[in-house]
Design a protein around this motif. Structure first.
Motif, PDB file in Angstrom:
ATOM      1  N   LEU A  34       0.832  -1.141  -0.075  1.00 50.44           N
ATOM      2  CA  LEU A  34      -0.070  -0.072   0.026  1.00 50.44           C
ATOM      3  C   LEU A  34       0.911   1.278   0.216  1.00 50.44           C
ATOM      4  CD1 LEU A  34      -2.828   1.332   0.353  1.00 50.44           C
ATOM      5  CD2 LEU A  34      -2.658   0.854   2.365  1.00 50.44           C
ATOM      6  N   ALA A  35       1.625   1.163   0.868  1.00 48.55           N
ATOM      7  CA  ALA A  35       2.665   2.504   0.843  1.00 48.55           C
ATOM      8  C   ALA A  35       3.471   2.589  -0.508  1.00 48.55           C
ATOM      9  CB  ALA A  35       3.664   2.251   1.981  1.00 48.55           C
ATOM     10  N   VAL A  36       4.098   1.494  -0.951  1.00 47.08           N
ATOM     11  CA  VAL A  36       4.897   1.514  -2.323  1.00 47.08           C
ATOM     12  C   VAL A  36       4.081   2.185  -3.360  1.00 47.08           C
ATOM     13  CG1 VAL A  36       6.172   0.646  -3.890  1.00 47.08           C
ATOM     14  CG2 VAL A  36       6.657   0.032  -1.499  1.00 47.08           C
ATOM     15  N   PHE A  37       3.021   1.684  -3.752  1.00 54.45           N
ATOM     16  CA  PHE A  37       2.238   1.983  -4.672  1.00 54.45           C
ATOM     17  C   PHE A  37       1.543   3.341  -4.522  1.00 54.45           C
ATOM     18  CE2 PHE A  37       2.496  -2.255  -5.810  1.00 54.45           C
ATOM     19  CZ  PHE A  37       2.181  -2.487  -7.122  1.00 54.45           C
ATOM     20  N   ALA A  38       1.021   3.797  -3.301  1.00 50.90           N
ATOM     21  CA  ALA A  38       0.667   5.336  -3.068  1.00 50.90           C
ATOM     22  C   ALA A  38       1.694   6.352  -3.417  1.00 50.90           C
ATOM     23  CB  ALA A  38       0.295   5.113  -1.476  1.00 50.90           C
ATOM     24  N   SER A  39       3.033   5.927  -3.160  1.00 53.43           N
ATOM     25  CA  SER A  39       4.185   6.653  -3.362  1.00 53.43           C
ATOM     26  C   SER A  39       4.355   6.821  -4.969  1.00 53.43           C
ATOM     27  CB  SER A  39       5.427   6.341  -2.711  1.00 53.43           C
ATOM     28  OG  SER A  39       5.274   6.133  -1.281  1.00 53.43           O
ATOM     29  N   LEU A  40       4.298   5.662  -5.552  1.00 51.87           N
ATOM     30  CA  LEU A  40       4.518   5.535  -6.849  1.00 51.87           C
ATOM     31  C   LEU A  40       3.383   6.126  -7.605  1.00 51.87           C
ATOM     32  CD1 LEU A  40       5.735   1.865  -7.410  1.00 51.87           C
ATOM     33  CD2 LEU A  40       6.965   4.191  -7.542  1.00 51.87           C
ATOM     34  N   LEU A  41       2.181   6.288  -7.219  1.00 51.80           N
ATOM     35  CA  LEU A  41       0.938   6.949  -7.932  1.00 51.80           C
ATOM     36  C   LEU A  41       1.405   8.365  -7.952  1.00 51.80           C
ATOM     37  CD1 LEU A  41      -1.748   6.945  -9.032  1.00 51.80           C
ATOM     38  CD2 LEU A  41      -2.703   7.192  -6.496  1.00 51.80           C
ATOM     39  N   SER A  42       1.671   9.140  -6.748  1.00 54.26           N
ATOM     40  CA  SER A  42       2.235  10.447  -6.821  1.00 54.26           C
ATOM     41  C   SER A  42       3.300  10.577  -7.901  1.00 54.26           C
ATOM     42  CB  SER A  42       2.453  10.916  -5.527  1.00 54.26           C
ATOM     43  OG  SER A  42       2.986  12.135  -5.439  1.00 54.26           O
ATOM     44  N   ARG A  43       4.287   9.822  -7.826  1.00 58.22           N
ATOM     45  CA  ARG A  43       5.411  10.171  -8.827  1.00 58.22           C
ATOM     46  C   ARG A  43       5.053  10.023 -10.278  1.00 58.22           C
ATOM     47  NH1 ARG A  43      10.787   6.954  -7.611  1.00 58.22           N
ATOM     48  NH2 ARG A  43      10.678   8.168  -5.740  1.00 58.22           N
ATOM     49  N   TYR A  44       4.405   8.785 -10.470  1.00 59.15           N
ATOM     50  CA  TYR A  44       3.925   8.718 -11.610  1.00 59.15           C
ATOM     51  C   TYR A  44       2.816   9.576 -12.364  1.00 59.15           C
ATOM     52  CZ  TYR A  44       6.346   4.013 -11.478  1.00 59.15           C
ATOM     53  OH  TYR A  44       7.065   3.232 -11.593  1.00 59.15           O
ATOM     54  N   GLY A  45       2.055   9.982 -11.578  1.00 56.74           N
ATOM     55  CA  GLY A  45       1.064  10.971 -11.954  1.00 56.74           C
ATOM     56  C   GLY A  45       1.741  12.283 -12.359  1.00 56.74           C
ATOM     57  N   THR A  46       2.696  12.773 -11.476  1.00 58.38           N
ATOM     58  CA  THR A  46       3.559  14.009 -11.732  1.00 58.38           C
ATOM     59  C   THR A  46       4.132  13.965 -13.149  1.00 58.38           C
ATOM     60  OG1 THR A  46       3.907  14.629  -9.770  1.00 58.38           O
ATOM     61  CG2 THR A  46       5.147  15.741 -11.147  1.00 58.38           C
ATOM     62  N   GLN A  47       4.852  12.824 -13.653  1.00 61.48           N
ATOM     63  CA  GLN A  47       5.521  12.322 -14.570  1.00 61.48           C
ATOM     64  C   GLN A  47       4.783  12.434 -15.911  1.00 61.48           C
ATOM     65  OE1 GLN A  47       7.925   8.801 -13.765  1.00 61.48           O
ATOM     66  NE2 GLN A  47       9.367   9.919 -12.490  1.00 61.48           N
ATOM     67  N   SER A  48       3.795  11.681 -15.654  1.00 58.05           N
ATOM     68  CA  SER A  48       2.813  11.330 -16.946  1.00 58.05           C
ATOM     69  C   SER A  48       1.927  12.869 -17.147  1.00 58.05           C
ATOM     70  CB  SER A  48       1.850  10.433 -16.655  1.00 58.05           C
ATOM     71  OG  SER A  48       2.460   9.175 -16.076  1.00 58.05           O
ATOM     72  N   THR A  49       1.671  13.469 -16.079  1.00 59.64           N
ATOM     73  CA  THR A  49       0.955  15.045 -16.464  1.00 59.64           C
ATOM     74  C   THR A  49       1.825  15.577 -17.418  1.00 59.64           C
ATOM     75  OG1 THR A  49      -0.505  14.737 -14.403  1.00 59.64           O
ATOM     76  CG2 THR A  49      -0.301  16.849 -15.466  1.00 59.64           C
ATOM     77  N   ALA A  50       3.125  15.644 -16.801  1.00 56.50           N
ATOM     78  CA  ALA A  50       4.064  16.459 -17.568  1.00 56.50           C
ATOM     79  C   ALA A  50       4.401  15.878 -19.061  1.00 56.50           C
ATOM     80  CB  ALA A  50       5.599  16.699 -16.637  1.00 56.50           C
ATOM     81  N   ALA A  51       4.314  14.825 -19.224  1.00 52.61           N
ATOM     82  CA  ALA A  51       4.508  14.077 -20.684  1.00 52.61           C
ATOM     83  C   ALA A  51       3.343  14.635 -21.424  1.00 52.61           C
ATOM     84  CB  ALA A  51       4.542  12.861 -20.556  1.00 52.61           C
ATOM     85  N   VAL A  52       2.147  14.580 -20.713  1.00 53.76           N
ATOM     86  CA  VAL A  52       1.029  15.004 -21.513  1.00 53.76           C
ATOM     87  C   VAL A  52       0.810  16.655 -22.002  1.00 53.76           C
ATOM     88  CG1 VAL A  52      -1.553  15.094 -21.556  1.00 53.76           C
ATOM     89  CG2 VAL A  52      -0.459  13.194 -20.860  1.00 53.76           C
ATOM     90  N   ALA A  53       1.387  17.159 -20.998  1.00 51.97           N
ATOM     91  CA  ALA A  53       1.012  18.860 -21.035  1.00 51.97           C
ATOM     92  C   ALA A  53       2.421  19.254 -22.301  1.00 51.97           C
ATOM     93  CB  ALA A  53       1.673  19.639 -19.972  1.00 51.97           C
ATOM     94  N   VAL A  54       3.372  18.368 -22.540  1.00 52.40           N
ATOM     95  CA  VAL A  54       4.295  18.765 -23.501  1.00 52.40           C
ATOM     96  C   VAL A  54       3.508  18.962 -24.959  1.00 52.40           C
ATOM     97  CG1 VAL A  54       6.230  18.169 -24.800  1.00 52.40           C
ATOM     98  CG2 VAL A  54       6.222  17.859 -22.315  1.00 52.40           C
ATOM     99  N   HIS A  55       2.518  18.129 -25.057  1.00 53.03           N
ATOM    100  CA  HIS A  55       1.883  18.067 -26.459  1.00 53.03           C
ATOM    101  C   HIS A  55       1.045  19.258 -26.431  1.00 53.03           C
ATOM    102  CE1 HIS A  55       3.715  14.166 -27.468  1.00 53.03           C
ATOM    103  NE2 HIS A  55       3.460  13.902 -26.214  1.00 53.03           N
ATOM    104  N   LEU A  56       0.705  19.928 -25.493  1.00 54.59           N
ATOM    105  CA  LEU A  56      -0.446  21.006 -25.434  1.00 54.59           C
ATOM    106  C   LEU A  56       0.291  22.399 -26.126  1.00 54.59           C
ATOM    107  CD1 LEU A  56      -2.283  20.662 -22.004  1.00 54.59           C
ATOM    108  CD2 LEU A  56      -2.855  19.752 -24.395  1.00 54.59           C
ATOM    109  N   SER A  57       0.622  22.314 -27.251  1.00 53.29           N
ATOM    110  CA  SER A  57       1.589  23.252 -27.827  1.00 53.29           C
ATOM    111  C   SER A  57       0.600  24.013 -28.577  1.00 53.29           C
ATOM    112  CB  SER A  57       2.772  22.746 -28.753  1.00 53.29           C
ATOM    113  OG  SER A  57       3.229  23.706 -29.685  1.00 53.29           O
ATOM    114  N   PRO A  58       0.930  25.639 -28.656  1.00 50.01           N
ATOM    115  CA  PRO A  58       0.069  26.448 -29.610  1.00 50.01           C
ATOM    116  C   PRO A  58       0.151  26.495 -31.088  1.00 50.01           C
ATOM    117  CG  PRO A  58       1.824  27.647 -28.458  1.00 50.01           C
ATOM    118  CD  PRO A  58       1.714  26.444 -27.726  1.00 50.01           C
ATOM    119  N   ASP A  59       1.454  25.564 -31.456  1.00 52.29           N
ATOM    120  CA  ASP A  59       1.536  25.389 -32.679  1.00 52.29           C
ATOM    121  C   ASP A  59       0.775  24.276 -33.321  1.00 52.29           C
ATOM    122  OD1 ASP A  59       3.667  27.358 -32.493  1.00 52.29           O
ATOM    123  OD2 ASP A  59       5.053  26.140 -32.118  1.00 52.29           O
TER     124      ASP A  59
END
Length: 326
Positions: A215-240
């Protein structure tokens, strides 16, 4: 509009930060960072002392010598891993349903109920036919079915419905039912009768520890993976990208239709698009964790080879020590 999108999604995290505030925050965090190695060192020394004491005591409170038996060790490790993934899935799946799919607490509970009902129906049946087949067969099939069910969960998205969730957790319920009884029986099969209370307690303790760690490991990984995945998706939000501008225009038009002026609608549309990206990032994080859990079941499958239940005549014989205090 393109400039507004660029300013909204192209903000640099370091802008607008006062260096003095950073120094102050670092000074406040320094005692906490220094305390972590000290706590880890104290915990390590205490753990070593505990193991030495329990291995040398005449009547240990926790009989660690039971781990000399490879069957008991393998069965206990499998049980610990099974409970760690069970607790992690019980934590992640309701969170996914309520935060991303919009389920209420009652709806998520009802969606998870079929897994428990399947286990309730199958465990008495499997207990009757358990002796007719090798226990390794039940455990291997249980691991495969549970891993398959968790793998199906790794394909969940924002369009996932209740029927998709139920089909995945039904496989998990069948898999857990096939593992629970054989795993507990085989793990204790070579333990002498007078040591069964110690072995049962130790097996249960490792299950609870495994569940807490998972429970502790997966809760920690959820926060880390959430930040990384959100940043990866936001890269594609380009005004071009024309599809991004089209999406912003659609959101802005809808908001202006509800009475907002152009500036307020533009800002709200950008925030809505940012929220959509964050939700998609969290979906990717959940899917990554479910895929990791499915892979763990495959990793532990070789441990099943050590689960060889002895014949009744092959039970270990050893002198019985009785410790009596008067």
């Amino acid at each position: 509009v393109q400039q507004a999108v660029q300013e909204f999604f192209g903000k640099e995290p370091h802008k607008g930060v006062n260096p003095d505030e950073v120094v102050a925050l670092g000074a406040e965090a320094e005692p906490a960072l220094l305390g972590q190695p000290v706590c880890a060192l104290v915990a390590g020394v205490c753990l070593v002392g505990f193991v030495i004491r329990e291995l040398t005591a005449v009547a240990p409170v926790v009989n660690l010598s039971l781990f000399k038996d490879p069957v008991f060790t393998s069965g206990t490790l499998l049980s610990a891993l099974m409970f760690s993934i069970l607790m992690a899935s019980m934590f992640l799946l309701p969170l996914f349903m309520q935060e991303l799919l919009g389920f209420t607490a009652t709806q998520s509970g009802l969606a998870l109920m079929p897994r428990t009902l399947v286990m309730l129906a199958l465990m008495p049946i499997l207990g009757r036919i358990y002796t007719r087949f090798p226990p390794q067969l039940f455990i291997s099939l249980g691991l495969a079915l549970t891993g398959l069910g968790v793998y199906q969960m790794s394909h969940f998205n924002l369009d996932t419905g209740t029927h998709n969730i139920i089909s995945a957790i039904l496989l998990q319920g069948i898999g857990f039912s096939m593992m629970l009884v054989p795993l507990s029986t085989v793990a204790l099969s070579r333990i002498p009768r007078h040591r069964l209370p110690d072995a049962t307690g130790l097996n249960s303790l490792l299950r609870q520890i495994g569940g807490s760690i998972g429970l502790a490991v997966f809760a920690s990984l959820l926060s880390r993976y959430g930040t990384q995945s959100t940043a990866a998706v936001a890269v594609h939000l380009s005004p071009d990208r024309p599809e991004v501008m089209e999406r912003v225009a659609q959101l802005r038009a809808g908001l202006m239709g509800r009475g907002l002026d152009f500036g307020a609608a533009q800002e709200a549309a950008l925030r809505m698009l940012s929220g959509i990206a964050a939700r998609q990032g969290m979906v990717l994080a959940f899917d990554k964790l479910f895929l990791l859990a499915a892979g763990l079941f495959l990793v532990v499958m070789p441990l099943v080879l050590f689960l060889k239940a002895p014949k009744h005549s092959e039970g270990p014989q050893e002198p019985v020590h009785i410790d009596v205090e008067i």
